[in-house]
Design a protein around this motif. Structure first.
Motif, PDB file in Angstrom:
ATOM      1  N   ALA A  56       0.825  -1.208   0.000  1.00  0.00           N
ATOM      2  CA  ALA A  56       0.000   0.000   0.000  1.00  0.00           C
ATOM      3  C   ALA A  56       0.860   1.259   0.000  1.00  0.00           C
ATOM      4  O   ALA A  56       0.556   2.238  -0.697  1.00  0.00           O
ATOM      5  N   GLU A  57       1.941   1.256   0.764  1.00  0.00           N
ATOM      6  CA  GLU A  57       2.825   2.417   0.816  1.00  0.00           C
ATOM      7  C   GLU A  57       3.531   2.632  -0.518  1.00  0.00           C
ATOM      8  O   GLU A  57       3.656   3.767  -1.000  1.00  0.00           O
ATOM      9  N   VAL A  58       4.003   1.547  -1.121  1.00  0.00           N
ATOM     10  CA  VAL A  58       4.770   1.675  -2.358  1.00  0.00           C
ATOM     11  C   VAL A  58       3.873   2.071  -3.522  1.00  0.00           C
ATOM     12  O   VAL A  58       4.272   2.862  -4.384  1.00  0.00           O
ATOM     13  N   ILE A  59       2.664   1.533  -3.554  1.00  0.00           N
ATOM     14  CA  ILE A  59       1.735   1.909  -4.620  1.00  0.00           C
ATOM     15  C   ILE A  59       1.520   3.408  -4.637  1.00  0.00           C
ATOM     16  O   ILE A  59       1.504   4.050  -5.702  1.00  0.00           O
ATOM     17  N   ASN A  60       1.357   3.991  -3.474  1.00  0.00           N
ATOM     18  CA  ASN A  60       1.146   5.433  -3.374  1.00  0.00           C
ATOM     19  C   ASN A  60       2.352   6.202  -3.909  1.00  0.00           C
ATOM     20  O   ASN A  60       2.208   7.167  -4.672  1.00  0.00           O
ATOM     21  N   LEU A  61       3.558   5.771  -3.538  1.00  0.00           N
ATOM     22  CA  LEU A  61       4.772   6.432  -4.006  1.00  0.00           C
ATOM     23  C   LEU A  61       4.946   6.258  -5.513  1.00  0.00           C
ATOM     24  O   LEU A  61       5.307   7.208  -6.228  1.00  0.00           O
ATOM     25  N   ARG A  62       4.692   5.061  -6.017  1.00  0.00           N
ATOM     26  CA  ARG A  62       4.790   4.809  -7.465  1.00  0.00           C
ATOM     27  C   ARG A  62       3.850   5.722  -8.238  1.00  0.00           C
ATOM     28  O   ARG A  62       4.194   6.235  -9.307  1.00  0.00           O
ATOM     29  N   ARG A  63       2.659   5.906  -7.705  1.00  0.00           N
ATOM     30  CA  ARG A  63       1.691   6.775  -8.360  1.00  0.00           C
ATOM     31  C   ARG A  63       2.206   8.212  -8.412  1.00  0.00           C
ATOM     32  O   ARG A  63       2.096   8.884  -9.440  1.00  0.00           O
ATOM     33  N   GLU A  64       2.779   8.673  -7.311  1.00  0.00           N
ATOM     34  CA  GLU A  64       3.313  10.038  -7.271  1.00  0.00           C
ATOM     35  C   GLU A  64       4.444  10.221  -8.275  1.00  0.00           C
ATOM     36  O   GLU A  64       4.583  11.295  -8.879  1.00  0.00           O
ATOM     37  N   LEU A  65       5.267   9.194  -8.463  1.00  0.00           N
ATOM     38  CA  LEU A  65       6.429   9.283  -9.340  1.00  0.00           C
ATOM     39  C   LEU A  65       6.146   8.837 -10.774  1.00  0.00           C
ATOM     40  O   LEU A  65       6.985   9.002 -11.657  1.00  0.00           O
ATOM     41  N   GLY A  66       4.978   8.265 -11.004  1.00  0.00           N
ATOM     42  CA  GLY A  66       4.644   7.781 -12.331  1.00  0.00           C
ATOM     43  C   GLY A  66       5.427   6.549 -12.744  1.00  0.00           C
ATOM     44  O   GLY A  66       5.742   6.355 -13.924  1.00  0.00           O
ATOM     45  N   LEU A  67       5.733   5.675 -11.789  1.00  0.00           N
ATOM     46  CA  LEU A  67       6.493   4.456 -12.068  1.00  0.00           C
ATOM     47  C   LEU A  67       5.562   3.308 -12.446  1.00  0.00           C
ATOM     48  O   LEU A  67       4.459   3.196 -11.920  1.00  0.00           O
ATOM     49  N   GLN A  68       6.036   2.441 -13.340  1.00  0.00           N
ATOM     50  CA  GLN A  68       5.294   1.255 -13.747  1.00  0.00           C
ATOM     51  C   GLN A  68       6.128  -0.015 -13.563  1.00  0.00           C
ATOM     52  O   GLN A  68       5.762  -1.075 -14.066  1.00  0.00           O
ATOM     53  N   ASP A  69       7.227   0.104 -12.841  1.00  0.00           N
ATOM     54  CA  ASP A  69       8.166  -1.006 -12.713  1.00  0.00           C
ATOM     55  C   ASP A  69       7.794  -1.912 -11.545  1.00  0.00           C
ATOM     56  O   ASP A  69       7.005  -1.534 -10.678  1.00  0.00           O
ATOM     57  N   PRO A  70       8.353  -3.135 -11.505  1.00  0.00           N
ATOM     58  CA  PRO A  70       8.102  -4.019 -10.358  1.00  0.00           C
ATOM     59  C   PRO A  70       8.554  -3.381  -9.052  1.00  0.00           C
ATOM     60  O   PRO A  70       9.327  -2.417  -9.039  1.00  0.00           O
ATOM     61  N   PHE A  71       8.079  -3.932  -7.939  1.00  0.00           N
ATOM     62  CA  PHE A  71       8.526  -3.453  -6.633  1.00  0.00           C
ATOM     63  C   PHE A  71       8.557  -4.614  -5.648  1.00  0.00           C
ATOM     64  O   PHE A  71       7.803  -5.579  -5.767  1.00  0.00           O
ATOM     65  N   ILE A  72       9.482  -4.504  -4.702  1.00  0.00           N
ATOM     66  CA  ILE A  72       9.763  -5.557  -3.731  1.00  0.00           C
ATOM     67  C   ILE A  72       9.439  -4.997  -2.352  1.00  0.00           C
ATOM     68  O   ILE A  72       9.937  -3.937  -1.985  1.00  0.00           O
ATOM     69  N   VAL A  73       8.592  -5.689  -1.601  1.00  0.00           N
ATOM     70  CA  VAL A  73       8.093  -5.133  -0.338  1.00  0.00           C
ATOM     71  C   VAL A  73       8.448  -6.010   0.858  1.00  0.00           C
ATOM     72  O   VAL A  73       8.837  -7.170   0.713  1.00  0.00           O
ATOM     73  N   GLU A  74       8.276  -5.412   2.028  1.00  0.00           N
ATOM     74  CA  GLU A  74       8.424  -6.090   3.316  1.00  0.00           C
ATOM     75  C   GLU A  74       9.719  -6.916   3.377  1.00  0.00           C
ATOM     76  O   GLU A  74       9.730  -8.098   3.669  1.00  0.00           O
ATOM     77  N   ASN A  75      10.814  -6.225   3.034  1.00  0.00           N
ATOM     78  CA  ASN A  75      12.159  -6.828   3.108  1.00  0.00           C
ATOM     79  C   ASN A  75      12.318  -8.077   2.262  1.00  0.00           C
ATOM     80  O   ASN A  75      12.935  -9.058   2.685  1.00  0.00           O
ATOM     81  N   GLY A  76      11.769  -8.022   1.064  1.00  0.00           N
ATOM     82  CA  GLY A  76      11.940  -9.148   0.142  1.00  0.00           C
ATOM     83  C   GLY A  76      10.982 -10.286   0.374  1.00  0.00           C
ATOM     84  O   GLY A  76      11.227 -11.401  -0.075  1.00  0.00           O
ATOM     85  N   SER A  77       9.861 -10.021   1.040  1.00  0.00           N
ATOM     86  CA  SER A  77       8.857 -11.063   1.266  1.00  0.00           C
ATOM     87  C   SER A  77       7.913 -11.217   0.083  1.00  0.00           C
ATOM     88  O   SER A  77       7.289 -12.264  -0.082  1.00  0.00           O
ATOM     89  N   GLY A  78       7.782 -10.174  -0.717  1.00  0.00           N
ATOM     90  CA  GLY A  78       6.880 -10.229  -1.856  1.00  0.00           C
ATOM     91  C   GLY A  78       7.374  -9.360  -2.998  1.00  0.00           C
ATOM     92  O   GLY A  78       7.982  -8.308  -2.790  1.00  0.00           O
ATOM     93  N   ILE A  79       7.128  -9.835  -4.226  1.00  0.00           N
ATOM     94  CA  ILE A  79       7.439  -9.084  -5.447  1.00  0.00           C
ATOM     95  C   ILE A  79       6.121  -8.829  -6.160  1.00  0.00           C
ATOM     96  O   ILE A  79       5.317  -9.749  -6.336  1.00  0.00           O
TER      97      ILE A  79
END
Length: 290
Positions: A56-79
């Motif tokens: 949820a936190e990263v989605i918000n930041l990606r939206r602000e920056l206009g990113l469409q790339d993958p992201f890795i969350v919770e210390n590498g627990s999920g991609i």
């Protein structure tokens, strides 16, 4: 459109921690990094957040920056990646892949419910209460993080891991107990994090790299750059070709300094977003020129 490869430019993937690295340690701002983000986007270089933050936190930041790339969350627990992103091919890698709220989700760790239960079990074995994110009220969390309530709610929307306050007992004892239970503990700047043994920023970075190479068999080995600021970034920094340590307000984290000296990691010129930008720009000059 597939990323371009300029003449003489080894294509690279940029993996970046967020808190204290891309985001300033105290105010979480990233203004100083925006021009550099735009430069990377113009070169079609993927910017892949690799963070302890939640989806949820990263989605918000990606939206602000206009990113469409993958992201890795919770210390590498999920991609997570956008569905249909053909730049990355995770097929045949024997992974737990599912669809989650409009994203392709690759689970490397445990569930949040499992993390919460395991934290209670570890507390019992340790003989000391362990206060996790789910045990702390919003006022206390706000005092600890300086985040507004809206962002704290995003931080609490966890799927794979549980941050907790550092115990009074020797952390090595707790780490041993966690390992015996098939878990691991990572130490960040503000919290410790309990996650599954299969999770890890380094493992996630390597999988994303493999998925890129699988989708681009004729490109040759892809270069990777990684930026981090705390001990929970060690596996990320170890996994990339070019490792960059972003210092904090008091300098390089003491637990990262020996590694950076031994392994020749680069040190960003200043803390936070400005240091992130300066370090990336230095690498771009090597690849692209001024």
């Amino acid at each position: 459109m597939l990323p371009i490869k300029l003449p003489g430019l080894p294509m690279f993937l940029c993996f970046t921690d967020l808190d204290g690295t891309f985001l300033n340690h105290d105010d979480y701002r990233y203004d100083a990094a925006v021009p550099t983000v735009q430069a990377l986007k113009k070169l079609d270089i993927p910017i892949i957040p690799t963070t302890s933050k939640t989806k949820a936190e990263v989605i918000n930041l990606r939206r602000e920056l206009g990113l469409q790339d993958p992201f890795i969350v919770e210390n590498g627990s999920g991609i997570f990646l956008e569905p249909g992103d053909q730049r990355f091919d995770f097929s045949g890698l024997d992974l737990n892949i599912a669809v989650n709220q409009g994203f392709t989700m690759i689970t490397l760790g445990i569930t949040y419910d499992q993390a919460r239960q395991n934290l209670q079990d570890l507390a019992t074995q340790l003989g000391e209460p362990l206060r996790g994110f789910g045990d702390l009220g919003l006022p206390e969390l706000r005092a600890l993080t300086q985040l507004p309530i809206s962002k704290l709610k995003q931080a609490g929307d966890r799927q794979f891991s549980e941050p907790f306050l550092r115990p009074q007992a020797d952390l090595k004892i707790l780490e041993t107990l966690a390992a015996e239970a098939g878990l691991q503990i990572l130490v960040g700047n503000r919290f410790c994090h309990l996650l599954g043994a299969g999770a890890g920023k380094g493992r996630a970075v390597n999988l994303v790299r493999q998925a890129w190479q699988k989708a681009h068999p004729d490109q040759g080995p892809v270069k990777t750059i990684g930026l981090g600021d705390s001990p929970n970034d060690l596996s990320l920094l170890d996994a990339v070709d070019v490792a960059i340590v972003v210092p904090g307000p008091q300098g390089v984290n003491p637990k990262l300094l020996p590694h950076s000296l031994k392994k020749g990691w680069f040190i960003a010129p200043e803390p936070g977003a400005a240091g992130w930008a300066g370090a990336i720009e230095a690498q771009l000059q090597k690849f692209v020129g001024p």
